[in-house]
Design an enzyme around this catalytic site. Structure first.
Site, PDB file in Angstrom:
ATOM      1  N   GLU A  91       0.814  -1.206   0.000  1.00  0.00           N
ATOM      2  CA  GLU A  91       0.000   0.000   0.000  1.00  0.00           C
ATOM      3  C   GLU A  91       0.849   1.258   0.000  1.00  0.00           C
ATOM      4  O   GLU A  91       1.959   1.294   0.510  1.00  0.00           O
ATOM      5  CB  GLU A  91      -0.902  -0.010   1.233  1.00  0.00           C
ATOM      6  CG  GLU A  91      -1.956  -1.079   1.112  1.00  0.00           C
ATOM      7  CD  GLU A  91      -2.763  -1.244   2.384  1.00  0.00           C
ATOM      8  OE1 GLU A  91      -3.961  -1.502   2.265  1.00  0.00           O
ATOM      9  OE2 GLU A  91      -2.211  -1.106   3.476  1.00  0.00           O
ATOM     10  N   CYS A 104       3.352   8.429   1.144  1.00  0.00           N
ATOM     11  CA  CYS A 104       3.975   7.470   2.060  1.00  0.00           C
ATOM     12  C   CYS A 104       4.142   6.130   1.332  1.00  0.00           C
ATOM     13  O   CYS A 104       3.155   5.510   0.937  1.00  0.00           O
ATOM     14  CB  CYS A 104       3.055   7.341   3.273  1.00  0.00           C
ATOM     15  SG  CYS A 104       3.598   6.143   4.468  1.00  0.00           S
ATOM     16  N   CYS A 111       7.155  -7.198   7.098  1.00  0.00           N
ATOM     17  CA  CYS A 111       8.333  -6.661   7.781  1.00  0.00           C
ATOM     18  C   CYS A 111       8.797  -7.693   8.798  1.00  0.00           C
ATOM     19  O   CYS A 111       7.986  -8.280   9.500  1.00  0.00           O
ATOM     20  CB  CYS A 111       7.998  -5.347   8.484  1.00  0.00           C
ATOM     21  SG  CYS A 111       9.430  -4.582   9.286  1.00  0.00           S
ATOM     22  N   CYS A 115       7.482  -5.376  15.268  1.00  0.00           N
ATOM     23  CA  CYS A 115       7.082  -4.520  16.387  1.00  0.00           C
ATOM     24  C   CYS A 115       5.679  -4.925  16.849  1.00  0.00           C
ATOM     25  O   CYS A 115       4.790  -5.187  16.032  1.00  0.00           O
ATOM     26  CB  CYS A 115       7.107  -3.044  15.987  1.00  0.00           C
ATOM     27  SG  CYS A 115       8.744  -2.513  15.444  1.00  0.00           S
ATOM     28  N   CYS A 118       2.355  -3.065  15.508  1.00  0.00           N
ATOM     29  CA  CYS A 118       2.288  -2.720  14.084  1.00  0.00           C
ATOM     30  C   CYS A 118       1.647  -3.854  13.295  1.00  0.00           C
ATOM     31  O   CYS A 118       2.065  -5.010  13.398  1.00  0.00           O
ATOM     32  CB  CYS A 118       3.700  -2.444  13.563  1.00  0.00           C
ATOM     33  SG  CYS A 118       3.795  -2.271  11.770  1.00  0.00           S
ATOM     34  N   CYS A 338      -1.119   5.116   9.941  1.00  0.00           N
ATOM     35  CA  CYS A 338       0.140   4.461  10.258  1.00  0.00           C
ATOM     36  C   CYS A 338      -0.065   3.124  10.929  1.00  0.00           C
ATOM     37  O   CYS A 338      -0.833   3.007  11.863  1.00  0.00           O
ATOM     38  CB  CYS A 338       0.903   5.288  11.277  1.00  0.00           C
ATOM     39  SG  CYS A 338       1.945   6.424  10.521  1.00  0.00           S
TER      40      CYS A 338
HETATM   41  N1  SAH Z   1       9.633   0.412   9.498  1.00  0.00           N
HETATM   42  C1  SAH Z   1       9.817   1.807   9.608  1.00  0.00           C
HETATM   43  C2  SAH Z   1       8.864   2.605   8.751  1.00  0.00           C
HETATM   44  C3  SAH Z   1       7.443   2.136   8.642  1.00  0.00           C
HETATM   45  S1  SAH Z   1       6.421   2.300  10.046  1.00  0.00           S
HETATM   46  C4  SAH Z   1       9.708   2.245  11.055  1.00  0.00           C
HETATM   47  O1  SAH Z   1       9.312   1.436  11.898  1.00  0.00           O
HETATM   48  O2  SAH Z   1      10.079   3.374  11.342  1.00  0.00           O
HETATM   49  C5  SAH Z   1       6.075   4.079  10.144  1.00  0.00           C
HETATM   50  C6  SAH Z   1       5.735   4.535  11.546  1.00  0.00           C
HETATM   51  O3  SAH Z   1       4.429   4.058  11.963  1.00  0.00           O
HETATM   52  C7  SAH Z   1       6.717   4.028  12.591  1.00  0.00           C
HETATM   53  O4  SAH Z   1       7.081   5.045  13.488  1.00  0.00           O
HETATM   54  C8  SAH Z   1       5.903   2.975  13.271  1.00  0.00           C
HETATM   55  O5  SAH Z   1       6.382   2.686  14.532  1.00  0.00           O
HETATM   56  C9  SAH Z   1       4.520   3.578  13.286  1.00  0.00           C
HETATM   57  N2  SAH Z   1       3.446   2.630  13.562  1.00  0.00           N
HETATM   58  C10 SAH Z   1       3.422   1.303  13.279  1.00  0.00           C
HETATM   59  N3  SAH Z   1       2.273   0.753  13.701  1.00  0.00           N
HETATM   60  C11 SAH Z   1       1.536   1.746  14.271  1.00  0.00           C
HETATM   61  C12 SAH Z   1       0.246   1.803  14.858  1.00  0.00           C
HETATM   62  N4  SAH Z   1      -0.521   0.731  14.929  1.00  0.00           N
HETATM   63  N5  SAH Z   1      -0.193   2.994  15.308  1.00  0.00           N
HETATM   64  C13 SAH Z   1       0.586   4.106  15.181  1.00  0.00           C
HETATM   65  N6  SAH Z   1       1.809   4.111  14.639  1.00  0.00           N
HETATM   66  C14 SAH Z   1       2.289   2.938  14.177  1.00  0.00           C
HETATM   67 FE1  SF4 Z   2       8.393  -3.071  10.666  1.00  0.00          FE
HETATM   68 FE2  SF4 Z   2       6.126  -2.068  11.577  1.00  0.00          FE
HETATM   69 FE3  SF4 Z   2       8.237  -2.199  13.184  1.00  0.00          FE
HETATM   70 FE4  SF4 Z   2       8.213  -0.436  11.148  1.00  0.00          FE
HETATM   71  S1  SF4 Z   2       6.850  -0.432  12.935  1.00  0.00           S
HETATM   72  S2  SF4 Z   2       9.890  -1.821  11.763  1.00  0.00           S
HETATM   73  S3  SF4 Z   2       7.054  -1.611   9.637  1.00  0.00           S
HETATM   74  S4  SF4 Z   2       7.159  -3.948  12.299  1.00  0.00           S
END
Ligand code: SAH
Ligand code: SF4
Length: 360
Positions: A91, A104, A111, A115, A118, A338
């Site tokens: 996406e 974006c 990934c 995390c 996420c 996000c």
């Molecule tokens: N992998 C990279 C970039 C993609 S994620 C990273 O982690 O930085 C982009 C941003 O969205 C990151 O700061 C991530 O921590 C945040 N993010 C991921 N899941 C989220 C959620 N459920 N609610 C709010 N922010 C989230």
């Molecule tokens: Fe990967 Fe999501 Fe963590 Fe970014 S926030 S590093 S996309 S698992």
């Protein structure tokens, strides 16, 4: 073997043309057709000699990822879904702003960092995107969004904050960024292209050497114990090493600060104490904070704090002189916020099995 010209930056395209006994000047013309004018059909490249067009048709193609859906949310965020084959989808989200908007982009299908909060991380990792698939998202979005009446492109900023960890897919990401910066392609300034990373320290150093652009670091916790849980790559690159990498990055960065992203998770990382610990963590490091209230997704157990709670947290940082913004929740109704970027990923690897293959 036929090649996708979207996989090449300027130097790569010039090398490809040289191998075909064609000049760098021709390569530049073709690059402009593809990226500035959005032309994928060699026959449409009218100032290119017919015999060269015929030669290109035999040896090359220009194919971006296939756009399968394009939806606009109530607040104007627009989500593009691309089918990249083998049951994988990625996406891209466009967020309109007063001037030019922000796009974006995704860098991986899934990934491997895993995390906890996420949605992409929860799905596991399928594969890296090619440079063509990364720049192809911008190519497609540009085409879909068109230009303003004054001829300006709608996209003024690109952030690598969609699905995936861009620095774990280093070379294709940097090839795509070089195209974003190239005046013959998208002509964005380094300040207007942002890489967001969960904190791959050696790759942050490599980006600084090879292609410094604006840097956003997903911090999410003020101490190692909590960050180990939320952002598992912290076990490999703990906070002290990450902060040192940020300081080194600033030497070469196009902006004189690092942006820290901080997802606000109710009762987990959002107390006053956490805010004060954060302040002591970033002493001496020019930075801004971007607080992201947690975006829930099906099956997630975290909660978004109250608006008042987020405001208090922001105030503590601001009182200490740190510029702090809170991200508006946008595109929520179409799952374009996000961490909600789910796409559809055929996971071949379980989460938390990150291996550093590309981040030398
Ligand atoms: N992998 C990279 C970039 C993609 S994620 C990273 O982690 O930085 C982009 C941003 O969205 C990151 O700061 C991530 O921590 C945040 N993010 C991921 N899941 C989220 C959620 N459920 N609610 C709010 N922010 C989230
Ligand atoms: Fe990967 Fe999501 Fe963590 Fe970014 S926030 S590093 S996309 S698992």
């Amino acid at each position: 073997m036929s090649v996708n010209l979207l996989d090449f930056d300027t130097a790569g395209l010039a090398a490809y043309f040289a191998a075909q006994n064609e000049s760098a000047f021709r390569a530049k013309q073709v690059l402009r057709w593809i990226h500035r004018l959005g032309q994928a059909d060699f026959d449409g490249m009218t100032n290119i000699a017919k015999d060269l067009r015929a030669k290109l048709k035999n040896s090359a193609f220009v194919v971006p990822p296939r756009l399968v859906s394009d939806r606009v949310s109530k607040d104007g965020a627009r989500k593009f879904l691309f089918d990249i084959g083998d049951g994988n989808a990625i996406e891209t989200v466009f967020i309109p702003e007063d001037g030019r908007g922000t796009l974006c982009l995704s860098s991986q299908a899934g990934c491997a960092i895993g995390c906890a909060f996420c949605s992409t991380g929860r799905q596991g990792f399928s594969r890296n995107l090619s440079a063509a698939e990364i720049i192809g998202q911008l190519w497609q979005a540009n085409r879909a969004l068109g230009a303003s009446p004054s001829g300006d492109r709608a996209i003024g900023n690109v952030v690598l904050m969609g699905m995936g960890e861009p620095l774990a897919n280093f070379d294709p990401t940097v090839t795509a960024i070089r195209l974003m910066l190239d005046d013959n392609a998208y002509g964005l300034s380094r300040r207007r292209v942002t890489v967001s990373t969960s904190g791959l320290v050696p790759a942050i150093d490599r980006l600084r050497e090879e292609c410094p652009v604006a840097l956003a670091v997903s911090l999410h916790a003020p101490d190692d114990a909590l960050r180990d849980e939320l952002v598992p790559i912290n076990r490999k690159y703990p906070l002290a090493s990450l902060m040192a990498a940020c300081v080194r990055y600033l030497d070469r960065a196009p902006r004189d600060f690092v942006t820290f992203e901080y997802v606000m998770l109710d009762g987990v990382n959002d107390s006053e104490k956490h805010a004060r610990e954060l302040l002591s963590r970033v002493v001496g490091l020019p930075c801004k904070f971007n607080l992201i209230p947690f975006n829930p997704f099906p099956g997630s157990s975290f909660r978004r704090p109250s608006a008042g709670g987020v405001r208090r947290f922001a105030e503590i940082l601001m009182e200490a002189g740190i510029v702090t913004t809170t991200r508006k929740v946008r595109g929520d109704d179409i799952g374009a916020a996000c961490g909600q970027l789910a796409g559809q990923v055929k996971s071949r690897r379980a989460k938390n099995s990150f291996r550093e293959t590309d981040a030398r």
